[in-house]
Scaffold this active site. Structure first.
Site, PDB file in Angstrom:
ATOM      1  N   LYS A  15      39.081  47.099  40.465  1.00 17.24           N
ATOM      2  CA  LYS A  15      38.834  47.001  39.011  1.00 17.24           C
ATOM      3  C   LYS A  15      37.998  48.194  38.531  1.00 17.24           C
ATOM      4  O   LYS A  15      38.342  48.838  37.544  1.00 17.24           O
ATOM      5  CB  LYS A  15      38.108  45.681  38.664  1.00 17.24           C
ATOM      6  CG  LYS A  15      38.849  44.438  39.090  1.00 17.24           C
ATOM      7  CD  LYS A  15      38.097  43.173  38.708  1.00 17.24           C
ATOM      8  CE  LYS A  15      36.738  43.017  39.350  1.00 17.24           C
ATOM      9  NZ  LYS A  15      36.744  42.882  40.818  1.00 17.24           N
ATOM     10  N   ARG A  90      34.288  35.869  34.031  1.00 11.14           N
ATOM     11  CA  ARG A  90      34.431  35.475  35.426  1.00 11.14           C
ATOM     12  C   ARG A  90      34.409  33.964  35.606  1.00 11.14           C
ATOM     13  O   ARG A  90      34.489  33.483  36.738  1.00 11.14           O
ATOM     14  CB  ARG A  90      33.240  36.048  36.177  1.00 11.14           C
ATOM     15  CG  ARG A  90      33.608  36.959  37.323  1.00 11.14           C
ATOM     16  CD  ARG A  90      32.297  37.486  37.808  1.00 11.14           C
ATOM     17  NE  ARG A  90      32.334  38.108  39.058  1.00 11.14           N
ATOM     18  CZ  ARG A  90      32.313  39.433  39.226  1.00 11.14           C
ATOM     19  NH1 ARG A  90      32.394  40.239  38.207  1.00 11.14           N
ATOM     20  NH2 ARG A  90      32.235  39.913  40.426  1.00 11.14           N
ATOM     21  N   ARG A 129      33.275  51.168  51.123  1.00 11.37           N
ATOM     22  CA  ARG A 129      32.994  51.717  49.782  1.00 11.37           C
ATOM     23  C   ARG A 129      31.657  52.471  49.754  1.00 11.37           C
ATOM     24  O   ARG A 129      30.656  51.999  50.265  1.00 11.37           O
ATOM     25  CB  ARG A 129      32.933  50.566  48.764  1.00 11.37           C
ATOM     26  CG  ARG A 129      32.395  51.017  47.410  1.00 11.37           C
ATOM     27  CD  ARG A 129      32.664  50.044  46.321  1.00 11.37           C
ATOM     28  NE  ARG A 129      32.053  48.748  46.522  1.00 11.37           N
ATOM     29  CZ  ARG A 129      32.259  47.713  45.723  1.00 11.37           C
ATOM     30  NH1 ARG A 129      33.066  47.831  44.688  1.00 11.37           N
ATOM     31  NH2 ARG A 129      31.673  46.566  45.948  1.00 11.37           N
ATOM     32  N   ARG A 162      26.544  49.414  48.626  1.00 11.00           N
ATOM     33  CA  ARG A 162      25.945  48.290  47.910  1.00 11.00           C
ATOM     34  C   ARG A 162      25.431  47.227  48.872  1.00 11.00           C
ATOM     35  O   ARG A 162      26.061  46.940  49.884  1.00 11.00           O
ATOM     36  CB  ARG A 162      26.984  47.670  46.960  1.00 11.00           C
ATOM     37  CG  ARG A 162      27.026  48.390  45.627  1.00 11.00           C
ATOM     38  CD  ARG A 162      28.164  47.986  44.753  1.00 11.00           C
ATOM     39  NE  ARG A 162      28.440  46.565  44.654  1.00 11.00           N
ATOM     40  CZ  ARG A 162      29.380  46.038  43.877  1.00 11.00           C
ATOM     41  NH1 ARG A 162      30.111  46.848  43.117  1.00 11.00           N
ATOM     42  NH2 ARG A 162      29.585  44.744  43.826  1.00 11.00           N
ATOM     43  N   ARG A 173      31.425  36.249  48.246  1.00  5.94           N
ATOM     44  CA  ARG A 173      31.906  36.673  46.920  1.00  5.94           C
ATOM     45  C   ARG A 173      33.380  36.333  46.739  1.00  5.94           C
ATOM     46  O   ARG A 173      33.808  35.956  45.651  1.00  5.94           O
ATOM     47  CB  ARG A 173      31.681  38.185  46.742  1.00  5.94           C
ATOM     48  CG  ARG A 173      30.220  38.526  46.444  1.00  5.94           C
ATOM     49  CD  ARG A 173      29.909  39.987  46.686  1.00  5.94           C
ATOM     50  NE  ARG A 173      30.741  40.882  45.922  1.00  5.94           N
ATOM     51  CZ  ARG A 173      30.988  42.150  46.265  1.00  5.94           C
ATOM     52  NH1 ARG A 173      30.476  42.644  47.368  1.00  5.94           N
ATOM     53  NH2 ARG A 173      31.729  42.900  45.499  1.00  5.94           N
TER      54      ARG A 173
HETATM   55  P1  AP5 Z   1      36.391  48.993  43.477  1.00  5.06           P
HETATM   56  O1  AP5 Z   1      37.145  49.692  42.419  1.00  5.06           O
HETATM   57  O2  AP5 Z   1      34.930  49.279  43.607  1.00  5.06           O
HETATM   58  O3  AP5 Z   1      36.667  47.413  43.403  1.00  5.06           O
HETATM   59  P2  AP5 Z   1      36.189  46.330  42.359  1.00  5.06           P
HETATM   60  O4  AP5 Z   1      37.333  45.424  42.096  1.00  5.06           O
HETATM   61  O5  AP5 Z   1      35.524  46.969  41.180  1.00  5.06           O
HETATM   62  O6  AP5 Z   1      35.149  45.574  43.265  1.00  5.06           O
HETATM   63  P3  AP5 Z   1      33.665  45.081  42.988  1.00  5.06           P
HETATM   64  O7  AP5 Z   1      33.098  44.715  44.340  1.00  5.06           O
HETATM   65  O8  AP5 Z   1      32.856  46.071  42.203  1.00  5.06           O
HETATM   66  O9  AP5 Z   1      33.924  43.842  42.160  1.00  5.06           O
HETATM   67  P4  AP5 Z   1      33.073  42.630  42.036  1.00  5.06           P
HETATM   68  O10 AP5 Z   1      33.811  41.960  40.979  1.00  5.06           O
HETATM   69  O11 AP5 Z   1      32.775  41.823  43.229  1.00  5.06           O
HETATM   70  O12 AP5 Z   1      31.611  43.249  41.745  1.00  5.06           O
HETATM   71  P5  AP5 Z   1      30.782  43.416  40.418  1.00  5.06           P
HETATM   72  O13 AP5 Z   1      30.058  44.680  40.504  1.00  5.06           O
HETATM   73  O14 AP5 Z   1      31.614  43.116  39.225  1.00  5.06           O
HETATM   74  O15 AP5 Z   1      37.133  49.317  44.872  1.00  5.06           O
HETATM   75  C1  AP5 Z   1      36.608  48.848  46.119  1.00  5.06           C
HETATM   76  C2  AP5 Z   1      36.836  49.926  47.200  1.00  5.06           C
HETATM   77  O16 AP5 Z   1      38.248  50.056  47.424  1.00  5.06           O
HETATM   78  C3  AP5 Z   1      36.337  51.329  46.807  1.00  5.06           C
HETATM   79  O17 AP5 Z   1      35.802  51.958  47.938  1.00  5.06           O
HETATM   80  C4  AP5 Z   1      37.617  52.064  46.321  1.00  5.06           C
HETATM   81  O18 AP5 Z   1      37.550  53.456  46.553  1.00  5.06           O
HETATM   82  C5  AP5 Z   1      38.691  51.402  47.181  1.00  5.06           C
HETATM   83  N1  AP5 Z   1      39.974  51.279  46.469  1.00  5.06           N
HETATM   84  C6  AP5 Z   1      40.178  50.913  45.168  1.00  5.06           C
HETATM   85  N2  AP5 Z   1      41.491  50.867  44.883  1.00  5.06           N
HETATM   86  C7  AP5 Z   1      42.142  51.193  46.050  1.00  5.06           C
HETATM   87  C8  AP5 Z   1      43.525  51.338  46.402  1.00  5.06           C
HETATM   88  N3  AP5 Z   1      44.515  51.106  45.494  1.00  5.06           N
HETATM   89  N4  AP5 Z   1      43.825  51.684  47.680  1.00  5.06           N
HETATM   90  C9  AP5 Z   1      42.847  51.906  48.585  1.00  5.06           C
HETATM   91  N5  AP5 Z   1      41.513  51.810  48.308  1.00  5.06           N
HETATM   92  C10 AP5 Z   1      41.170  51.458  47.058  1.00  5.06           C
HETATM   93  O19 AP5 Z   1      29.762  42.176  40.545  1.00  5.06           O
HETATM   94  C11 AP5 Z   1      28.719  42.178  41.490  1.00  5.06           C
HETATM   95  C12 AP5 Z   1      27.862  40.935  41.280  1.00  5.06           C
HETATM   96  O20 AP5 Z   1      27.283  40.937  39.950  1.00  5.06           O
HETATM   97  C13 AP5 Z   1      28.587  39.587  41.374  1.00  5.06           C
HETATM   98  O21 AP5 Z   1      28.726  39.138  42.703  1.00  5.06           O
HETATM   99  C14 AP5 Z   1      27.663  38.697  40.523  1.00  5.06           C
HETATM  100  O22 AP5 Z   1      26.519  38.319  41.239  1.00  5.06           O
HETATM  101  C15 AP5 Z   1      27.243  39.628  39.401  1.00  5.06           C
HETATM  102  N6  AP5 Z   1      28.170  39.570  38.244  1.00  5.06           N
HETATM  103  C16 AP5 Z   1      28.934  40.576  37.772  1.00  5.06           C
HETATM  104  N7  AP5 Z   1      29.659  40.167  36.719  1.00  5.06           N
HETATM  105  C17 AP5 Z   1      29.357  38.859  36.521  1.00  5.06           C
HETATM  106  C18 AP5 Z   1      29.803  37.881  35.589  1.00  5.06           C
HETATM  107  N8  AP5 Z   1      30.722  38.162  34.655  1.00  5.06           N
HETATM  108  N9  AP5 Z   1      29.269  36.641  35.680  1.00  5.06           N
HETATM  109  C19 AP5 Z   1      28.346  36.338  36.590  1.00  5.06           C
HETATM  110  N10 AP5 Z   1      27.882  37.212  37.516  1.00  5.06           N
HETATM  111  C20 AP5 Z   1      28.382  38.475  37.489  1.00  5.06           C
END
Ligand code: AP5
Length: 220
Positions: A15, A90, A129, A162, A173
């Site tokens: 994402k 979410r 990552r 991270r 997660r």
């Molecule tokens: P990346 O693009 O970083 O993936 P992502 O989907 O953004 O993953 P996240 O871990 O950031 O999502 P998340 O939803 O768990 O975390 P968030 O920060 O929102 O890609 C991942 C890796 O794969 C990278 O190394 C990339 O290079 C590689 N890659 C990407 N595409 C690829 C491809 N096509 N092929 C090969 N490799 C690829 O949330 C973190 C925390 O914050 C949550 O756990 C929660 O505690 C809190 N939080 C955030 N939002 C909320 C909410 N709305 N409500 C409540 N708590 C929340």
């Protein structure tokens, strides 16, 4: 007319990677709830300290706190053309709150791309990552490596991993995603907003498919 796009998908689906590419291509603000929490944590704000308690164990930050934070973010001037939402909503409560929030200004969600990736791929992606603390660019040691290991190509900052990408927390997660976030797939499907994209393809192919779908469905 402003466009609001919600990127849906499990942790590690890509994402953030796709939002960085699409927000530039479409000139939309990129709103990442996770990035906002991490920025607050870095600055040791009350919101950051509170969010850390949940993030470190892979749990979701409570809805009321998250919704208020996104409401404030959406009110800023860079969202005049719309926004690309990454990581929000979410939960069903957050999804309803977003619909209500947008409808107050006669706006609505235009499209919800769902980046579908199976669990075994997610763990490999998250454990490899590396992120730039300065520009936020996301690398992968195997799939999208920087030219010099550990160093950002764009600004030469030292990359970091991270805290919540430890294997145990990643598994938690992913469980939380299936329990609390996956009902949104059906919610948006029923509202005729969902478009599914195979997220196991290369980063470039996923971007092309997303752009093609967004142009076809909501004329971005
Ligand atoms: P990346 O693009 O970083 O993936 P992502 O989907 O953004 O993953 P996240 O871990 O950031 O999502 P998340 O939803 O768990 O975390 P968030 O920060 O929102 O890609 C991942 C890796 O794969 C990278 O190394 C990339 O290079 C590689 N890659 C990407 N595409 C690829 C491809 N096509 N092929 C090969 N490799 C690829 O949330 C973190 C925390 O914050 C949550 O756990 C929660 O505690 C809190 N939080 C955030 N939002 C909320 C909410 N709305 N409500 C409540 N708590 C929340």
């Amino acid at each position: 007319m402003a466009k609001f796009i919600v990127l849906l998908g499990p942790p590690g689906a890509g994402k953030g990677t796709q939002a960085q590419i699409l927000s530039k291509a479409l000139n939309l603000a990129h709103i990442s709830s996770g990035d906002i929490f991490r920025e607050n944590l870095k600055n040791q704000t009350e919101l950051g300290k509170l969010a850390q308690k949940y993030m470190d164990r892979g749990a979701l930050v409570p809805d009321d706190i998250t919704i208020a934070m996104i409401q404030e973010r959406l009110s800023r001037s860079d969202c005049i053309n719309g926004a690309l939402l990454d990581g929000f909503p979410r939960t069903p409560t957050q999804a309803i709150a977003l619909d209500e929030l947008l409808s107050k200004s006669n706006q609505k969600i235009d499209c919800v791309p769902y980046i579908n990736v199976p669990a075994e791929v997610l763990i490999e992606r998250l454990s490899g990552r590396w992120t730039c603390p300065t520009c936020g660019y996301v690398y992968h040691e195997k799939f999208n490596p920087p030219t010099v290991p550990g160093i950002c190509d764009k600004d030469q900052s030292k990359l970091y991993q991270r805290v919540d990408d430890k294997e145990e927390t990643v598994k938690k997660r992913i469980d939380v995603y299936w329990e609390q976030t996956s009902p949104l797939i059906e919610y948006y499907r029923q509202n005729n907003l969902l478009v599914e994209v195979d997220g196991t393809q290369s980063i470039e192919n996923v971007s092309s498919q997303l752009l093609e779908a967004l142009q076809r469905i909501c004329s971005v």
